[in-house]
Design a protein around this motif. Sequence first.
Motif, PDB file in Angstrom:
ATOM      1  N   GLN A  25      16.123  42.950  45.241  1.00  0.00           N
ATOM      2  CA  GLN A  25      16.885  41.712  45.381  1.00  0.00           C
ATOM      3  C   GLN A  25      17.187  41.007  44.077  1.00  0.00           C
ATOM      4  OE1 GLN A  25      15.009  40.648  49.762  1.00  0.00           O
ATOM      5  NE2 GLN A  25      14.930  39.087  48.207  1.00  0.00           N
ATOM      6  N   GLY A  26      16.570  41.426  42.984  1.00  0.00           N
ATOM      7  CA  GLY A  26      16.746  40.743  41.714  1.00  0.00           C
ATOM      8  C   GLY A  26      15.839  39.529  41.620  1.00  0.00           C
ATOM      9  N   TYR A  27      15.680  39.030  40.412  1.00  0.00           N
ATOM     10  CA  TYR A  27      14.794  37.884  40.193  1.00  0.00           C
ATOM     11  C   TYR A  27      15.309  36.651  40.922  1.00  0.00           C
ATOM     12  CZ  TYR A  27      12.222  34.143  37.969  1.00  0.00           C
ATOM     13  OH  TYR A  27      11.443  33.029  37.758  1.00  0.00           O
ATOM     14  N   GLU A  28      16.571  36.310  40.679  1.00  0.00           N
ATOM     15  CA  GLU A  28      17.109  35.087  41.275  1.00  0.00           C
ATOM     16  C   GLU A  28      17.357  35.224  42.777  1.00  0.00           C
ATOM     17  OE1 GLU A  28      19.152  32.513  37.844  1.00  0.00           O
ATOM     18  OE2 GLU A  28      20.357  34.237  38.470  1.00  0.00           O
ATOM     19  N   GLY A  29      17.523  36.436  43.254  1.00  0.00           N
ATOM     20  CA  GLY A  29      17.740  36.650  44.676  1.00  0.00           C
ATOM     21  C   GLY A  29      16.458  36.684  45.486  1.00  0.00           C
ATOM     22  N   ASP A  34      10.134  34.659  50.164  1.00  0.00           N
ATOM     23  CA  ASP A  34      10.300  36.113  50.279  1.00  0.00           C
ATOM     24  C   ASP A  34       9.066  36.822  49.726  1.00  0.00           C
ATOM     25  OD1 ASP A  34      12.950  35.788  51.208  1.00  0.00           O
ATOM     26  OD2 ASP A  34      13.802  36.070  49.196  1.00  0.00           O
ATOM     27  N   LEU A  35       8.629  36.358  48.574  1.00  0.00           N
ATOM     28  CA  LEU A  35       7.487  36.995  47.910  1.00  0.00           C
ATOM     29  C   LEU A  35       6.212  36.865  48.725  1.00  0.00           C
ATOM     30  CD1 LEU A  35       8.307  35.912  44.264  1.00  0.00           C
ATOM     31  CD2 LEU A  35       8.125  38.285  45.070  1.00  0.00           C
ATOM     32  N   VAL A  38       6.377  39.201  51.848  1.00  0.00           N
ATOM     33  CA  VAL A  38       6.223  40.633  51.602  1.00  0.00           C
ATOM     34  C   VAL A  38       4.845  40.960  51.020  1.00  0.00           C
ATOM     35  CG1 VAL A  38       7.156  40.842  49.243  1.00  0.00           C
ATOM     36  CG2 VAL A  38       7.527  42.672  50.885  1.00  0.00           C
ATOM     37  N   MET A  39       4.272  40.036  50.257  1.00  0.00           N
ATOM     38  CA  MET A  39       2.967  40.265  49.649  1.00  0.00           C
ATOM     39  C   MET A  39       1.821  39.992  50.629  1.00  0.00           C
ATOM     40  SD  MET A  39       3.826  38.521  45.950  1.00  0.00           S
ATOM     41  CE  MET A  39       2.298  38.902  45.089  1.00  0.00           C
ATOM     42  N   GLY A  40       2.126  39.312  51.717  1.00  0.00           N
ATOM     43  CA  GLY A  40       1.097  39.009  52.707  1.00  0.00           C
ATOM     44  C   GLY A  40       0.098  37.959  52.249  1.00  0.00           C
ATOM     45  N   ILE A  41       0.581  37.010  51.435  1.00  0.00           N
ATOM     46  CA  ILE A  41      -0.298  35.950  50.933  1.00  0.00           C
ATOM     47  C   ILE A  41       0.409  34.605  51.043  1.00  0.00           C
ATOM     48  CG2 ILE A  41      -1.524  37.487  49.352  1.00  0.00           C
ATOM     49  CD1 ILE A  41       0.132  36.393  47.050  1.00  0.00           C
ATOM     50  N   ASN A  42      -0.345  33.538  50.851  1.00  0.00           N
ATOM     51  CA  ASN A  42       0.267  32.211  50.853  1.00  0.00           C
ATOM     52  C   ASN A  42       0.557  31.783  49.411  1.00  0.00           C
ATOM     53  OD1 ASN A  42      -2.183  31.246  49.785  1.00  0.00           O
ATOM     54  ND2 ASN A  42      -2.983  30.774  51.826  1.00  0.00           N
TER      55      ASN A  42
END
Length: 193
Positions: A25-29, A34-35, A38-42
């Motif tokens: 998705q790119g940095y700005e996208g 989102d992070l 997908v990472m499964g964290i808060n």
Amino acid sequence: MPGGRPRAFDPGVALDRALELFWRQGYEGTSLSDLTAVMGINKPSLYAVFGNKEQLFAKALDRYVTGPGAFAGDALEATTVREVIERLIHGAVELTAGAHTPQGCLSVSTVHACGPDAASVRELALACRMAGEAALRRRFEQAPDLPAGHDPATLARLVHTITDGIAVQAAAGRPHEELREIADLALRTLLPD
């Protein structure tokens, strides 16, 4: 007395997931939401372990260079200049258009797609790219088999231009087979037998 609760996630796995998301998705996208999804964290865990989004991207870029992009450093160890260039150009096809990777190159897309608000991230990716080009130039400077008439710095820039072009074409959806044909033609043109 034990301190705090143990982490409920594997930071290495979480970083790999962040890397893939930034790559796709790119940095700005890529948003913090989102992070964390997908990472499964808060968010507090993200900040505690990885820092802010920019710091997380820096860690993901390092992981990219030493993980999926490690072929570039390994290519410098090849015996001949021809092998170095072949490994770099064919490796770029596999990295950017492989069946198991996102299309394109994380560092190339970051350099080209970050706006003014992400200038520091763009500079980080640019520095990474320039370090790779400098390492290639040094390898060519030390090569006893550098083809006659080739300046090490210019040849390093040319090889990076070819691999960047492959990455851009991959991101635009050019199929792996076509990129492999382009890579082979570039090699025949650059280093005729």
